[in-house]
Motif scaffolding. Structure first.
Motif, short mmCIF file in Angstrom:
data_model
loop_
_atom_site.label_atom_id
_atom_site.label_comp_id
_atom_site.label_asym_id
_atom_site.label_seq_id
_atom_site.Cartn_x
_atom_site.Cartn_y
_atom_site.Cartn_z
N ASP A 178 25.00 36.00 35.77
CA ASP A 178 23.85 35.25 36.29
C ASP A 178 22.96 34.75 35.15
OD1 ASP A 178 24.60 35.50 38.91
OD2 ASP A 178 23.28 37.19 39.35
N CYS A 179 22.90 35.51 34.07
CA CYS A 179 22.05 35.14 32.93
C CYS A 179 22.72 34.12 32.02
CB CYS A 179 21.71 36.38 32.10
SG CYS A 179 20.65 37.55 32.95
N SER A 180 24.03 33.93 32.19
CA SER A 180 24.77 33.07 31.27
C SER A 180 24.60 31.60 31.64
CB SER A 180 26.26 33.44 31.30
OG SER A 180 27.02 32.50 30.58
N SER A 181 24.61 30.74 30.62
CA SER A 181 24.55 29.30 30.87
C SER A 181 25.92 28.73 31.20
CB SER A 181 24.00 28.58 29.64
OG SER A 181 24.88 28.72 28.55
N ASN A 182 26.96 29.50 30.93
CA ASN A 182 28.33 29.05 31.21
C ASN A 182 29.06 30.09 32.04
OD1 ASN A 182 28.30 26.60 29.55
ND2 ASN A 182 28.10 28.04 27.84
N PRO A 183 28.65 30.29 33.31
CA PRO A 183 29.28 31.31 34.13
C PRO A 183 30.76 31.03 34.31
CG PRO A 183 27.92 29.87 35.47
CD PRO A 183 27.63 29.52 34.04
N GLU A 184 31.53 32.09 34.36
CA GLU A 184 32.98 31.99 34.51
C GLU A 184 33.30 31.65 35.95
OE1 GLU A 184 36.50 31.49 34.29
OE2 GLU A 184 35.85 32.36 32.38
N ASN A 185 33.97 30.53 36.20
CA ASN A 185 34.28 30.11 37.56
C ASN A 185 35.72 30.36 37.96
OD1 ASN A 185 31.76 29.20 38.39
ND2 ASN A 185 32.00 27.29 37.26
N SER A 186 36.45 31.08 37.14
CA SER A 186 37.84 31.38 37.47
C SER A 186 37.90 32.36 38.64
CB SER A 186 38.54 31.99 36.26
OG SER A 186 39.75 32.60 36.66
N GLU A 187 38.90 32.18 39.47
CA GLU A 187 39.09 33.07 40.61
C GLU A 187 39.30 34.50 40.13
OE1 GLU A 187 42.04 33.55 44.50
OE2 GLU A 187 42.32 31.90 43.10
N PHE A 188 39.77 34.66 38.92
CA PHE A 188 40.11 35.98 38.41
C PHE A 188 39.06 36.47 37.41
CE2 PHE A 188 44.05 33.70 39.43
CZ PHE A 188 44.51 34.50 40.47
N SER A 189 37.85 36.01 37.55
CA SER A 189 36.80 36.45 36.63
C SER A 189 36.64 37.96 36.73
CB SER A 189 35.48 35.75 36.92
OG SER A 189 34.92 36.23 38.12
N TYR A 191 34.14 40.01 36.96
CA TYR A 191 33.32 40.70 37.94
C TYR A 191 33.87 40.57 39.37
CZ TYR A 191 29.94 37.40 40.30
OH TYR A 191 29.30 36.49 41.09
N MET A 192 34.61 39.51 39.67
CA MET A 192 35.26 39.44 40.98
C MET A 192 36.30 40.54 41.11
SD MET A 192 35.74 35.43 41.91
CE MET A 192 36.41 35.83 43.50
N ASN A 193 37.08 40.72 40.06
CA ASN A 193 38.07 41.79 40.08
C ASN A 193 37.41 43.15 40.24
OD1 ASN A 193 40.19 40.00 39.73
ND2 ASN A 193 40.19 40.17 37.50
N GLN A 194 36.26 43.32 39.59
CA GLN A 194 35.58 44.60 39.67
C GLN A 194 35.00 44.83 41.06
OE1 GLN A 194 35.75 46.88 37.34
NE2 GLN A 194 34.59 48.29 38.62
N LEU A 195 34.47 43.79 41.69
CA LEU A 195 33.97 43.93 43.07
C LEU A 195 35.12 44.24 44.03
CD1 LEU A 195 31.36 41.03 43.12
CD2 LEU A 195 30.86 43.47 43.34
N ARG A 196 36.25 43.62 43.81
CA ARG A 196 37.42 43.92 44.66
C ARG A 196 37.87 45.37 44.43
NH1 ARG A 196 38.96 39.59 47.42
NH2 ARG A 196 38.70 37.49 46.54
N ARG A 197 37.72 45.84 43.20
CA ARG A 197 38.06 47.23 42.90
C ARG A 197 37.16 48.18 43.69
NH1 ARG A 197 41.13 51.42 42.18
NH2 ARG A 197 40.46 52.90 40.60
N VAL A 198 35.86 47.87 43.77
CA VAL A 198 34.92 48.68 44.55
C VAL A 198 35.35 48.71 46.02
CG1 VAL A 198 32.54 48.90 45.35
CG2 VAL A 198 33.00 48.25 42.98
N LEU A 199 35.72 47.55 46.55
CA LEU A 199 36.11 47.46 47.96
C LEU A 199 37.46 48.13 48.21
CD1 LEU A 199 34.89 43.85 48.75
CD2 LEU A 199 33.87 46.00 49.49
N GLU A 200 38.28 48.20 47.22
CA GLU A 200 39.55 48.93 47.32
C GLU A 200 39.27 50.42 47.47
OE1 GLU A 200 42.84 50.14 44.04
OE2 GLU A 200 42.41 48.00 44.17
#
Length: 462
Positions: A178-189, A191-200
């Motif tokens: 959120d603080c970055s000027s160039n947020p990673e928009n890849s589907e496999f970023s 933090y998305m993987n990490q959130l999916r890990r939490v939900l797993e």
């Protein structure tokens, strides 16, 4: 000094010059009032804040409450919770001049540390302590998010399936992006993987669901995003931390009235939450921006004009409340000033920008935000292109990677392109580009711009 070796808030957390203590205290009291899990963590941090504010007796009461909760949940009084509590207690007693009492807690810590093979006399960096330190740093300012991330990584090395630390790691990644000027928009970023890990690990984790939904919304993967939002709201319909993210999701989808409805519900639970007031203000601002496209809103006798005034007042109420509740909430103050400018209250807006521009003891990102806001005000409301350029350049000069800096740069490029189209020999255009290229480290391009200026101004002694 033995106290410096302790693992507790006084050893790791930013000191009072780096954080808004009133805001942190308010947030902690809200969390305690909601009676969520890990109350001992909130009481420990509240004790730290109270001590920094000189309220040492209150800090002792907070720590007694933390110890009581830990005793109920952990009969043998071992682990990170009691390590942090005893460490904080030793520090508070020290600040109160009660050295004998402080020593008694150091003695208790020696007993707690005894089972840990790698512990020093007063310190043991076990996974639980890394996790506690991570949460402590996440509750402070953005400059500590990277360190918080590393703490959670250390904790997960020992226990990779721990749900709380996996979510802490995900939260740190979310904040950093959120603080970055160039947020990673890849589907496999990451933090998305990490959130999916939490939900797993915990399929019902409502906060992880809604944070993932916001990212999927960015990627236009709406079907899964809506499903996650619905599930999160069903799981935790009365949890303000979930409601605020669901409301943000709905606002970005255009469902502003539904978003306002949810935020009002959350404000009934936590009326002093500056974040909720700011989000509510943004919803009313969205409605206002849509309404002012209607030419009828300029007719004083038209009901649409009255709707506009009502929305302006709603915006000012909530942005103003957010600013009062959290004095360091620069973005809320800028939002209030922007509404004043939209309502042609130029004197009030100018005074706010003047005050903000004089602030120095704020984060680098907030400095960039204030320069961007001041630049917009000068350009759109004061018709001063030169002042706007000056402020945008000030925002760019601050070497900090943020969205606000990128907004300053993008706006300045657009202004320069437009001016160049009007006048190919405009020295202001090449001056702006020259400075931007210099800051970007592109010396060759910068020199070319400045050479153009000399070429145009060859006969100008100034």
């Amino acid at each position: 000094m033995k106290l410096d070796q302790l693992q507790c808030h006084f050893a790791w957390a930013p000191q009072k010059e780096n954080i808004d203590l009133d805001d942190m205290k308010q947030r902690l009291e809200c969390i305690i009032e909601l009676n969520l899990k890990d109350q001992d963590r909130s009481y420990n941090q509240l004790a730290f804040v109270n001590c920094l504010q000189g309220n040492c007796e209150e800090a002792i009461q907070n720590l007694q409450e933390a110890e009581r909760i830990l005793g109920e949940n952990n009969e043998d009084k071992s682990g990170a919770g009691i390590i942090v509590t005893y460490g904080n207690r030793a520090w508070v007693n020290y600040h109160m001049g009660q050295l004998t009492e402080a020593q008694s807690y150091l003695d208790k810590l020696e007993t707690v540390y005894h089972p840990f093979p790698n512990a020093s006399q007063f310190s043991a960096m076990i996974p639980e302590v890394y996790g506690e330190k991570g949460w402590s740093l996440l509750s402070s300012t953005a400059e500590y998010y990277e360190e918080a991330k590393e703490c959670f990584k250390k904790a997960l090395e020992e226990d990779p399936d721990n749900i709380e630390w996996n979510f802490g790691f995900a939260t740190a990644l979310v904040r950093l992006e959120d603080c970055s000027s160039n947020p990673e928009n890849s589907e496999f970023s990451e933090y998305m993987n990490q959130l999916r890990r939490v939900l797993e690990l915990d399929p019902g984790h409502a906060e992880a669901k809604v944070l993932l939904a916001l990212k999927l919304q960015d990627l236009n993967q709406k079907e899964e995003a809506f499903t996650l939002v619905e599930q999160a709201l069903q799981k935790s319909p009365d949890l303000p931390f979930v409601i605020r993210y669901v409301a943000k999701f709905l606002r970005r989808e255009g469902a502003v009235d539904k978003s306002i409805e949810l935020l009002k519900k959350a404000l009934e639970i936590t009326p002093n939450c500056s974040f909720l007031h700011h989000q509510t203000g943004l919803c009313y601002k969205n409605k206002l921006l849509q309404l002012i496209k209607n030419p009828r809103c300029r007719n004083l006798r038209d009901p649409v004009f009255q709707q506009k005034i009502a929305l302006i007042n709603q915006c000012k109420q909530h942005f103003g409340e957010a600013s009062i509740l959290k004095q360091s909430f620069i973005i809320a103050k800028l939002a209030f000033a922007e509404i004043c400018a939209m309502n042609e209250e130029y004197r009030e807006a100018k005074e706010i920008y003047k005050t903000l521009l004089e602030l120095e003891n704020i984060t680098l990102e907030n400095k960039q935000e204030k320069y961007f806001g001041a630049g917009k005000f000068e350009f759109f409301h004061k018709n001063s292109e030169s002042n706007a350029i000056k402020y945008y350049l000030e925002g760019i000069k601050i070497q900090h990677n943020s969205r606000a800096r990128e907004w300053c740069r993008t706006t300045l490029v657009k202004m320069a392109e437009k001016q160049r189209y009007r006048n190919l020999r405009d020295t202001k255009v090449f001056s702006s580009w020259g400075i931007m290229h210099t800051l970007d480290g592109d010396k060759r391009a910068a020199i070319e711009c400045f050479e153009k200026i000399f070429e145009f101004e060859l006969g100008n002694e100034d």
